[in-house]
Design a protein around this motif. Sequence first.
Motif, PDB file in Angstrom:
ATOM      1  N   PRO A 155      -1.769 -17.105   5.813  1.00 33.83           N
ATOM      2  CA  PRO A 155      -1.250 -16.960   4.453  1.00 33.83           C
ATOM      3  C   PRO A 155      -2.349 -16.707   3.417  1.00 33.83           C
ATOM      4  O   PRO A 155      -2.143 -15.961   2.464  1.00 33.83           O
ATOM      5  CB  PRO A 155      -0.546 -18.305   4.211  1.00 33.83           C
ATOM      6  N   VAL A 156      -3.522 -17.321   3.626  1.00 30.22           N
ATOM      7  CA  VAL A 156      -4.633 -17.104   2.688  1.00 30.22           C
ATOM      8  C   VAL A 156      -5.116 -15.659   2.756  1.00 30.22           C
ATOM      9  O   VAL A 156      -5.367 -15.020   1.727  1.00 30.22           O
ATOM     10  CB  VAL A 156      -5.798 -18.071   2.985  1.00 30.22           C
ATOM     11  N   GLN A 157      -5.245 -15.116   3.979  1.00 28.49           N
ATOM     12  CA  GLN A 157      -5.648 -13.727   4.114  1.00 28.49           C
ATOM     13  C   GLN A 157      -4.620 -12.793   3.477  1.00 28.49           C
ATOM     14  O   GLN A 157      -4.982 -11.803   2.833  1.00 28.49           O
ATOM     15  CB  GLN A 157      -5.823 -13.379   5.590  1.00 28.49           C
ATOM     16  N   ALA A 158      -3.347 -13.111   3.656  1.00 29.56           N
ATOM     17  CA  ALA A 158      -2.295 -12.297   3.046  1.00 29.56           C
ATOM     18  C   ALA A 158      -2.401 -12.332   1.528  1.00 29.56           C
ATOM     19  O   ALA A 158      -2.248 -11.294   0.858  1.00 29.56           O
ATOM     20  CB  ALA A 158      -0.921 -12.807   3.494  1.00 29.56           C
ATOM     21  N   LEU A 159      -2.685 -13.505   0.989  1.00 28.92           N
ATOM     22  CA  LEU A 159      -2.838 -13.637  -0.458  1.00 28.92           C
ATOM     23  C   LEU A 159      -3.993 -12.776  -0.960  1.00 28.92           C
ATOM     24  O   LEU A 159      -3.884 -12.097  -1.996  1.00 28.92           O
ATOM     25  CB  LEU A 159      -3.082 -15.106  -0.822  1.00 28.92           C
ATOM     26  N   ILE A 160      -5.107 -12.771  -0.232  1.00 31.89           N
ATOM     27  CA  ILE A 160      -6.271 -11.980  -0.639  1.00 31.89           C
ATOM     28  C   ILE A 160      -5.927 -10.495  -0.634  1.00 31.89           C
ATOM     29  O   ILE A 160      -6.285  -9.752  -1.556  1.00 31.89           O
ATOM     30  CB  ILE A 160      -7.458 -12.269   0.289  1.00 31.89           C
ATOM     31  N   GLU A 161      -5.223 -10.052   0.413  1.00 32.39           N
ATOM     32  CA  GLU A 161      -4.844  -8.639   0.494  1.00 32.39           C
ATOM     33  C   GLU A 161      -3.944  -8.257  -0.684  1.00 32.39           C
ATOM     34  O   GLU A 161      -4.078  -7.167  -1.259  1.00 32.39           O
ATOM     35  CB  GLU A 161      -4.129  -8.347   1.810  1.00 32.39           C
TER      36      GLU A 161
END
Length: 299
Positions: A83-89
């Motif tokens: 979820p954190v990587q998705a947020l960054i993207e």
Amino acid sequence: MQFVEEIVVDEFLPTVRSLLASNLRDRGLTQSEVADVLGISQSAVSKYAHGDVTINDRIADDDRVRTLVEELGRGLSAGDISPVQALIELEVLVRDLESGGDLLAQLHEEAVPELAEHGSGFRVHDPESERRASERVLSSVRKGLSVLETTSGFAALIPAVGSNLVACTPDAEDVDDVAGVPGRIFDVKGRATVPGAPEFGVSEHVARVLLAARRHGSAASAAVNIRYEPELVDELVELGHVAAEFDESGDVSSSVGAAIEDESDATVLYQTGGMGIEPLIYVLGPDAQSVANTIRSCT
């Protein structure tokens, strides 16, 4: 008075959450699982699923939004993206859409027409900034790493010293302007292992090769190193790449520079090793994802 951030909260966020919730539900996740992934309540997921939330059609129909939603839905459902990587993207996409003349900037100026009439010396939506450039580079490396981690056979191409996938900012001058994997990528029991998220200034060797190539005229902005085999060089040439040999026993910057000056279109640099020097191939490209795709195509 309305800030562009309000457009993001009121228009972009509900639209993307609705698209993501629908995508994840279509992939078989329960409402509870979707809520955990998106960090929202089950009741909110239910509203998104039943179309009880107003979405912005212009945002929903944007190709970049739809492409990213599809990538994130696939990665989140499979556990390949956190979820954190998705947020960054999504943060990177928001900043792109906020740039001058782009979608969120247009919506903002339509909501506040006076912005377009402001003095010419003032720019609300800066199309470029150092922070935005850095975020694009990190995003590129993350996407490239995702490709390499799922490439069958990549682990066998990792040299004894380890591999690193790097990318640099447009005006890169030294290793601090190059993002890579801290600690390098290693083959652990036949699997490519990435020890941490990409950071700037953590790659010394591959970064120096990339910077040297750029200083002598290469247009490349990313690179990866793999083990050397003559057959691999031949295969890359068959794929359309231009190869050039350099001598790593001397000054790397000068040797790489000489190779690029002899073959200005070179995207494959290699050295055949020497006393205490492991032979390596360096594949260059416009961005980390392109470089990773090149590696995938020759495995």
